[in-house]
Scaffold this active site. Structure first.
Site, PDB file in Angstrom:
ATOM      1  N   GLU A 148       0.802  -1.175  -0.172  1.00 25.83           N
ATOM      2  CA  GLU A 148       0.050   0.114   0.142  1.00 25.83           C
ATOM      3  C   GLU A 148       0.999   1.427   0.096  1.00 25.83           C
ATOM      4  O   GLU A 148       0.621   2.128   0.757  1.00 25.83           O
ATOM      5  CB  GLU A 148      -1.189   0.050   1.177  1.00 25.83           C
ATOM      6  CG  GLU A 148      -1.987  -0.943   1.162  1.00 25.83           C
ATOM      7  CD  GLU A 148      -3.023  -1.016   2.195  1.00 25.83           C
ATOM      8  OE1 GLU A 148      -2.541  -0.663   3.236  1.00 25.83           O
ATOM      9  OE2 GLU A 148      -4.085  -1.420   2.175  1.00 25.83           O
ATOM     10  N   GLU A 186      -6.930  -7.849  -0.669  1.00 26.56           N
ATOM     11  CA  GLU A 186      -7.262  -7.634   0.690  1.00 26.56           C
ATOM     12  C   GLU A 186      -8.896  -7.247   0.518  1.00 26.56           C
ATOM     13  O   GLU A 186      -9.243  -6.410   0.718  1.00 26.56           O
ATOM     14  CB  GLU A 186      -6.544  -6.677   1.716  1.00 26.56           C
ATOM     15  CG  GLU A 186      -5.081  -6.997   1.543  1.00 26.56           C
ATOM     16  CD  GLU A 186      -4.194  -6.045   2.737  1.00 26.56           C
ATOM     17  OE1 GLU A 186      -4.980  -5.316   3.180  1.00 26.56           O
ATOM     18  OE2 GLU A 186      -3.113  -6.268   2.962  1.00 26.56           O
TER      19      GLU A 186
END
Length: 658
Positions: free
Chosen positions: A188, A268
């Site tokens: 991320e 995710e």
């Protein structure tokens, strides 16, 4: 004539080998790649879509790895996803640990044996609600270091670490008969302030150097063009993450803006959410998860469910978010498998959805492990931290005019005792103040051994104390977990700025790094001859150690079994069983009331040694001085609500999101 010449050129043995090779059937090379024409993965040349679940080997005891993996396999998963926490394996520079619960290669072998592919999230940064996002605290020895950037000192450490980790991973790649099909680079990164493309290029080159050019490398970012702008890089396949209840079409369109062709991937897909001390336990409705999962699978997308089993932040491994909110010991996450690996309604509901899109393996599902309530165990006080200081800090104090941080003291976890003297009489209550919010994270304050109160980061920056000039002022400072997300990863611990007493800056400090693990391992027996080790209301306040022994009942088959510890009347502290650091308890704040005890740390051959470090107030001398072993968890009993919890499902909900 041709045969004679050939024999002379290559020799008879080589010719026979050549002939045998031509006649033998060849074994096709295993492969995993991206087919941009058909918008899918190819596994051994055939279109492939994975349904995966996250499990962190660092949060599950090695003893239970196979049990959890089998349950994931029997849910219909093709793959698992796991993070590699750098600080879990290199706690000190150049000192590597891949044994026991840290044996990553054995974990990968088990996954392979069970028939699960592996999506490896290799870091170096992982977030994961893990201390400092997996980065080792010793990186902060260079105080100006810019983590997750092209900072030369940071890159040098990353290169050395990856030079150890990635060669270990290469034999476990799918093409080498292992389970690893894809490897995530960083994590991320688009949510990080640095936005350093040179850093991502450096990592890409480093991973290619160690793993080869034919391994699928990918990135993961929130499903927003804002995050993909800094998180995506040509040559690394861009995937997105998002939770249930959102617009699946819009989320995958965001991925398509970065990757016009190739497989749709949610790396995710949140089955639950994280907890913080003092906030309600996060619970996510099963029907919301099954609905969105079915939508994604109907589109042919590859999906990884985060988490499929959360596990436990044993020891000091929990992370924290900003404004400073540490996470509890339990990382249950309201996942399909509980912290203890128990089967849930959510597990079976997801299994049913998966069964609509692929065949579920036949055979029995490993059952929920049995739990046993061993009952109450009485403790006795061994001594206070101050009374045991010689045993807890055998190397003695480090002196400095101004307080030093944990990193400067090379104490990366746990506790440090800071001591100075009162420069003046404080017969009237005098404010002890942390003007720059410099207590990271909680300080238990005493004067000549008499508790005065608690200073807490971001909450309680001042208390009033009394004492005579020259009296010892002591602060036992607790590291509650480093920030794991956002720009404040460089989370220094201890007294990170000066304290004032009234208008005076306190100086001339003695600092005692506490090696509690070694002291607990030795039994904390040297102070059994204390004049008054017993507790009464006047001396059961303040940091002190308590011990007891648990004997596993005989005559009952299949013991020991998993259990949970409850702390009736206790306030906040740390607990060890047979030297294993179970983690933090804080029942007065919640939401977690019980701690999970895996059966593998218990023994039947002798009594189990239990050590409790109570930091504030024990019940001893007021009520029963006991802890209780129960057979059911309580992780949703928040007693102190501080504010409304953040929104679920998006990284935007995290307080310091950039």
């Amino acid at each position: 004539m041709v045969v004679v010449l050939l024999l002379r050129a290559v020799g008879l043995g080589a010719l026979l080998q050549l002939h045998a090779g031509l006649g033998a059937p060849s074994t096709p090379q295993r492969s995993f790649e991206i087919d941009y024409d058909r918008d899918c993965f190819l596994k051994d040349g055939e279109p492939f879509r994975y349904i995966s679940g996250s499990i962190h080997y660092s949060r599950v005891p090695r003893y239970y790895w196979k049990d959890r993996l089998m349950k994931m396999k029997m849910a219909g998963l093709d793959a698992i996803q796991t993070y590699v926490p750098w600080n879990y394996h290199e706690s000190e520079p150049g000192v590597y640990n891949f044994s026991g619960d840290r044996d990553l290669e054995y974990f990968l072998q088990l996954a392979n044996e069970v028939g699960l592919l592996v999506i490896l999230k290799a870091g170096p940064y992982i977030c994961a609600e893990w201390d400092m996002g997996g980065l080792p605290a010793w990186l902060l020895k260079k105080e100006s270091i810019v983590l997750r950037s092209s900072d030369l000192d940071y890159l040098a450490a990353v290169e050395k670490w990856m030079g150890v980790l990635l060669p270990k991973m290469k034999p476990h790649l799918y093409k080498n008969e292992g389970p690893i099909i894809t490897v995530q680079v960083e994590n991320e990164y688009g949510s990080y302030f640095a936005c350093d493309y040179d850093y991502l290029r450096y990592l890409q080159k480093l991973f290619r150097h160690h793993l080869g050019d034919d391994v699928v490398l990918f990135t993961t970012d929130g499903a927003s063009s804002l995050y993909l702008r800094c998180g995506a890089l040509q040559g690394l396949y861009s995937t997105v993450d998002f939770g249930p209840g959102g617009n699946v079409t819009a989320a995958f369109l965001t991925q398509r803006n970065s990757e016009p062709k190739g497989p749709l991937v949610n790396s995710e897909f949140y089955t639950g959410w994280l907890d913080h001390w003092g906030r309600r336990h996060s619970v996510v409705p099963t029907n919301a998860i099954t609905k969105t999962l079915s939508e994604m699978l109907a589109r042919g997308a590859s999906v990884n469910m985060y988490m499929f089993i959360g596990g436990t932040n044993f020891g000091y491994w929990n992370g924290a978010n900003m404004p400073y909110l540490p996470q509890p010991t339990s990382y249950d996450y309201d996942a399909p498998l509980t912290e203890a690996g128990d089967l849930t309604e959510k597990y079976f509901a997801l299994r049913e959805v998966i069964g609509m899109y692929k065949a579920i393996p036949e055979g029995p599902i490993p059952p929920t492990t049995p739990k046993f309530a061993y009952g109450e165990v009485a403790l006795k006080k061994v001594g206070t931290v101050l009374e045991l200081l010689g045993e807890l800090s055998p190397s003695g104090s480090i002196k400095s005019t101004y307080p030093l941080t944990f990193v400067q003291l090379e104490q990366f976890f746990g506790f440090v005792l800071y001591r100075t003297t009162l420069p003046k009489n404080c017969t009237e209550k005098t404010p002890l103040l942390s003007p720059l919010n410099g207590v990271h994270d909680r300080a238990y304050v005493s004067v000549d051994g008499v508790p005065q109160g608690v200073l807490e980061r971001g909450r309680l920056l001042q208390i009033n104390i009394t004492g005579k000039a020259g009296a010892h002022l002591e602060l036992l400072v607790e590291n509650m977990g480093r920030v794991n997300y956002g720009r404040f990863n460089n989370d220094f611990k201890g007294l990170v700025s000066n304290l004032t007493l009234g208008q005076d800056i306190l100086t001339d400090w003695e600092m005692y790094p506490l090696d509690i693990e070694s002291a607990v391992g030795s039994g904390l027996t040297s102070n059994d001859e204390l004049k008054d080790p017993t507790c009464n209301p006047s001396n059961c306040t303040g940091p002190a150690f308590y011990i007891c022994k648990l004997s596993i009942p005989s005559g009952i088959p299949d013991l020991p079994q998993d259990t949970y510890i409850k702390f009736p009347g206790w306030t906040k502290g740390q607990i060890w069983i047979n030297g294993f650091n179970l983690g933090r308890y804080w029942p007065v704040r919640g939401p977690q009331v019980t701690l999970y005890v895996p059966s593998n740390i218990l023994v039947t051959s002798s009594p189990n040694n239990i050590t409790v470090l109570e930091l504030e107030q024990s019940p001893c001398g007021v009520q029963k001085c006991t802890i209780e072993f129960v057979d059911k968890p309580e992780i949703n009993e928040t007693l102190l609500y501080e504010s409304n919890p953040p929104k679920l499902f998006t990284r935007d909900s995290w307080p310091d999101h950039i």
